[in-house]
Write a protein that holds these residues in place. Structure first.
Motif, short mmCIF file in Angstrom:
data_model
loop_
_atom_site.label_atom_id
_atom_site.label_comp_id
_atom_site.label_asym_id
_atom_site.label_seq_id
_atom_site.Cartn_x
_atom_site.Cartn_y
_atom_site.Cartn_z
N GLY A 409 6.05 -15.90 1.18
CA GLY A 409 6.12 -15.07 2.44
C GLY A 409 6.57 -13.68 2.25
N GLY A 410 6.52 -13.03 0.97
CA GLY A 410 6.69 -11.68 0.72
C GLY A 410 5.94 -10.74 1.06
N GLN A 411 6.05 -9.64 1.48
CA GLN A 411 5.23 -8.56 2.03
C GLN A 411 4.86 -7.45 1.19
N VAL A 412 3.65 -7.03 0.82
CA VAL A 412 3.36 -5.99 -0.03
C VAL A 412 2.52 -5.02 0.50
N ILE A 413 2.64 -3.71 0.11
CA ILE A 413 1.89 -2.52 0.63
C ILE A 413 1.42 -1.77 -0.55
N PHE A 414 -0.05 -1.68 -0.63
CA PHE A 414 -0.57 -1.20 -1.76
C PHE A 414 -1.17 0.33 -1.39
N PHE A 415 -0.90 1.12 -2.28
CA PHE A 415 -1.33 2.73 -2.20
C PHE A 415 -2.25 2.85 -3.28
N PRO A 416 -3.19 3.75 -3.09
CA PRO A 416 -4.18 3.82 -3.98
C PRO A 416 -3.79 4.67 -5.30
N GLU A 465 -1.30 11.45 15.91
CA GLU A 465 -1.09 12.67 15.33
C GLU A 465 -1.21 12.79 13.88
N LEU A 466 -1.30 11.92 13.16
CA LEU A 466 -1.56 11.82 11.74
C LEU A 466 -2.69 12.67 11.44
N ALA A 467 -2.72 13.19 10.41
CA ALA A 467 -3.89 13.96 9.58
C ALA A 467 -4.01 13.38 8.36
N VAL A 468 -5.46 13.08 7.70
CA VAL A 468 -5.59 12.58 6.27
C VAL A 468 -6.50 13.64 5.60
N HIS A 469 -6.06 14.01 4.72
CA HIS A 469 -6.91 15.10 4.08
C HIS A 469 -7.84 14.53 3.10
N ARG A 470 -7.39 13.36 2.63
CA ARG A 470 -8.05 12.88 1.39
C ARG A 470 -7.64 11.44 1.54
N HIS A 471 -8.93 10.50 1.27
CA HIS A 471 -8.64 9.01 1.24
C HIS A 471 -9.58 8.47 0.27
N CYS A 472 -9.12 7.05 -0.06
CA CYS A 472 -9.85 6.07 -1.02
C CYS A 472 -10.44 5.05 -0.35
N GLY A 473 -11.60 4.85 -0.91
CA GLY A 473 -12.30 3.79 -0.30
C GLY A 473 -11.86 2.43 -0.57
N MET A 474 -12.30 1.39 0.02
CA MET A 474 -11.78 0.07 -0.41
C MET A 474 -12.91 -0.97 -0.13
N ALA A 475 -13.27 -1.81 -0.95
CA ALA A 475 -14.30 -3.05 -0.99
C ALA A 475 -13.60 -4.33 -0.78
N GLY A 476 -14.15 -5.09 0.12
CA GLY A 476 -13.61 -6.33 0.14
C GLY A 476 -13.39 -6.87 1.70
N GLU A 477 -13.05 -8.27 1.93
CA GLU A 477 -12.96 -8.74 3.08
C GLU A 477 -11.50 -8.40 3.61
N VAL A 478 -11.48 -7.45 4.64
CA VAL A 478 -10.16 -7.07 5.19
C VAL A 478 -10.17 -7.08 6.53
N THR A 479 -9.05 -6.93 7.38
CA THR A 479 -9.07 -6.69 8.63
C THR A 479 -8.39 -5.31 8.75
N ASN A 480 -9.45 -4.47 9.57
CA ASN A 480 -8.78 -3.11 9.78
C ASN A 480 -7.72 -3.05 10.88
N LEU A 481 -6.60 -2.58 10.38
CA LEU A 481 -5.55 -2.12 11.60
C LEU A 481 -5.72 -0.99 12.02
N ALA A 482 -6.15 0.13 11.24
CA ALA A 482 -6.43 1.50 11.52
C ALA A 482 -7.63 2.10 10.79
N CYS A 504 -3.29 0.77 2.22
CA CYS A 504 -3.24 1.71 3.00
C CYS A 504 -4.14 2.78 2.09
N ALA A 505 -5.32 3.49 2.76
CA ALA A 505 -6.15 4.22 2.02
C ALA A 505 -6.04 5.65 1.53
N THR A 506 -4.56 6.01 1.81
CA THR A 506 -4.17 7.26 1.35
C THR A 506 -2.74 7.03 1.06
#
Length: 664
Positions: A409-416, A465-482, A504-506
């Motif tokens: 039941g643990g929660q994990v958030i990966f950042f690139p 109101e968020l702004a993203v200057h640089r983002h990382c791509g991701m490949a795989g079966e995911v459900t987009n939340l944003a 999280c892609a950034t």
């Protein structure tokens, strides 16, 4: 319209038999012209028009009679206005049954739910069609069960309603695996569902692979969707959002926060009684609901000073769906919220550490620990509520530790990381960074559930109101939340049976995004993940209905809940249970409350290229999905023969009338 004996339709050319006989009779006699007959023909020419019409009617009626006989012996089937594609008895019929809470909905004052009505109609229909083998796949277990007959399905305990959501793509995958494993021949798959978006996950990446897989099956698979997607405007659902025990001047009290949602909204005001049950002590209060939602914040209920832990239930009066009218909870001293952060550069994740360390309430203790991946083996996983990971994805022994943590039941958030690798985790891989020429805004995000959901007051997070200057791509079966402008995912979730895995892609670095400077969204997302992770710590577990967690003893004892729940399905049924030294509260997932319905067009796209028949169902309906209509054709044939006999009667001759003097 389909036929139980389609091979008999090869006799349809026989409908031309009356025409052929007529043409043969036309050439049967040789015509010889002589004087007396010429006078008779001249007299008959006066009524030739009527005679020809009668002859054509007789020919048409005889043709209809033959066609009616052929259709009747072919045993045609029909369902209302909708006909089925022609076909006969399949080798295997697979019934996929959605047992999710929304299928307990009642409509039109009926006493039967969508699930009960759908099962009854499915059994009646597939019994008419027939099959050599019968297989049931229910949404709770997801395992194929072979049954002797369709009627046997109604006697199985595994078709009763549960509090767990359905995973329709996983159920179809189970059906595909069964077909491949057993070489099932021609197969019909019947799906009984209400098309809730959370159950169908129409935006997930598994549908494309399912379509491709089913297209390759020979001799083919036919799908029939029994659609019970009628909404229930005005239905209310209740959910406890927070429970805290605190000391008071009289000893102790329990502060309960809850949310009530009205499906379809509404402007009328209703007075609603709320029933509380705390360790079998009952109380009641009234609220007034206007609009589509109501929030009750920190409603106090007195406790004995020595009452440290226990359980409770809050409920509302019965309405269209009894499955969302109550909610079970546990209370205890708050568990410390411990966050483990794994990163190559501790300074780069300093905003993450601050967001996790600031407690949302003085009574809740928050702590963070910064580690390198080499120290992963020393983590106290059973005391960790959240894992934040900003380095290369785990692999090997590291991945196993993280997967075990997620499974409980643990929660994990990966950042690139700054340098991406080819390593995958849970089927997801980081792709190269993209430096955007101009700041990208968030195009859309899920505000109904998840880390970016609206606040308890209904206000939306300032994600736009968020702004993203640089983002990382991701490949795989995911459900987009944003998603970013252009469609690239910003925050995505991987489907898991338990726990939460987010990508999280950034990063929070100011060179990559404004996540840190606009800290509201970051703080809310981190604290929500901590909430979910803390719920599985200690001896009290707030569980989402589904398969039992691997670290919980298998023998459960029911303390409170429905009388109809069977012991083998306690983890799928709402209630309070004890397992060893642990107390468990099981409830439906939050995604079940007010879930949207997959539109028909989108549903058809999910089966694009596959034979799909859709049938609209209605809760409480006693009509069969499909009926034999051979009687209709047999009656048509008999009526045609009677009419034909009437047309063939000789014309009544006129009696001569005597004139004056006996002259005619």
């Amino acid at each position: 319209m389909s036929f139980l004996q389609p091979l008999l339709l090869v006799a349809l050319p026989l409908v031309s038999l009356p025409i052929i006989i007529h043409l043969i009779n036309q050439r049967r006699y040789q015509t010889i012209r002589w004087g007396a007959m010429m006078f008779l023909l001249a007299a008959n020419r006066m009524s030739r028009g009527y005679a020809r019409i009668r002859q054509w009617l007789i020919l048409l009626i005889r043709t209809l009679a033959v066609a009616g006989l052929i259709f009747a012996v072919s045993r045609p089937l029909a369902s209302g206005w909708l006909g089925f594609a022609a076909g006969g008895k399949p080798d295997t019929t697979i019934l996929i049954v959605d047992r999710s809470p929304s299928m307990q909905q009642l409509l039109g004052g009926s006493a039967a739910s969508k699930l009960q009505t759908g099962l009854q109609q499915l059994v009646e229909t597939v019994s008419i069609i027939g099959s050599d083998h019968w297989v049931l796949i229910d949404s709770a277990t997801g395992a194929p069960i072979e049954v002797e007959s369709p009627q046997a399905v109604l006697k199985l305990p595994s078709v009763s309603a549960v509090a767990a959501s359905s995973d329709v793509p996983a159920l179809l995958q189970a059906a595909y695996d069964y077909i491949q494993r057993n070489k099932s021949g021609r197969t019909d798959i019947w799906i009984c569902s209400d098309l809730r978006a959370n159950d169908w996950n129409a935006e997930g990446g598994r549908w494309q692979s399912l379509r491709d897989a089913f297209r390759e099956i020979q001799p083919g698979v036919r799908f029939t969707l029994h659609d019970y997607s009628q909404p229930s405007p005005g239905n209310l659902s209740i959910r406890v959002t927070d429970v805290r025990r605190q000391s008071s001047s009289t000893g102790a009290e329990l502060l309960i926060s809850l949310r009530i949602v009205r499906e379809g909204g509404g402007t009328d005001k209703i007075t609603l009684p709320l029933h509380f049950e705390i360790d079998q002590a009952r109380s009641e209060t009234e609220i007034e609901l206007t609009g589509d939602a109501f929030e009750l914040k920190d409603h106090p209920i007195p406790l004995a000073k020595d009452q440290q832990r226990g359980w409770g239930r809050v409920s509302i009066p019965a309405d269209a769906n009894p499955a969302d009218n109550e909610f079970y909870f546990l209370y205890d001293k708050p568990q410390p919220r411990r966050t483990v952060i794994v990163a190559d550069d501790p300074q780069a994740v300093r905003p993450l550490q601050l967001a996790a360390a600031v407690s949302p309430h003085p009574s809740i203790e928050c702590a963070t620990e910064m580690l390198s991946r080499d120290q992963l083996a020393s983590v106290e996983w059973d005391r960790t509520a959240l894992l934040l990971w900003q380095t290369a994805l785990p692999s090997g022994a590291e991945a196993k530790l993280v997967e075990q943590y997620i499974a409980r039941g643990g929660q994990v958030i990966f950042f690139p990381p700054q340098s991406t690798t080819q390593v995958e985790f849970q089927g997801v891989q980081w792709k190269p960074w993209t430096a955007d020429e101009r700041d990208l805004q968030i195009d859309h995000w899920r505000g109904d559930q998840g880390l970016l959901a609206r606040t308890q007051s209904g206000a939306a997070l300032p994600v736009g109101e968020l702004a993203v200057h640089r983002h990382c791509g991701m490949a795989g079966e995911v459900t987009n939340l944003a998603s970013l402008a252009g469609g690239a995912p910003l925050l995505a979730r991987v489907h898991t049976a338990r726990g939460g895995v987010y990508f999280c892609a950034t990063t929070v670095d100011s060179k990559d995004s404004t996540l840190a400077s606009n800290g509201v969204v970051l703080y809310a997302a981190i604290q929500r993940a901590l909430d979910a992770g803390a719920a599985v710590l200690g001896n009290l577990r707030q569980l989402v209905a589904g398969a039992p967690p691997p670290d919980v003893p298998g023998a459960w004892t029911q303390i409170a809940g429905g009388d109809a729940a069977i012991s083998t399905e306690y983890s799928y049924q709402p209630g309070i249970y004890s397992a060893g030294d642990r107390m468990l509260a099981v409830n439906r997932p939050v995604s079940e409350d007010g879930a949207a319905i997959v539109p028909e067009v989108r549903c058809d796209q999910l089966f694009n290229g596959l034979p799909l028949t859709r049938i609209k169902g209605e809760a409480g309906s006693t009509h069969s999905l499909m009926q034999e209509i051979w009687r209709l054709f047999l009656t048509t044939m008999m009526v045609a023969l009677v009419v034909e006999a009437g047309l063939c009667l000789p014309k009544r001759s006129r009696q001569p009338v005597a004139g004056p003097g006996g002259l005619i």
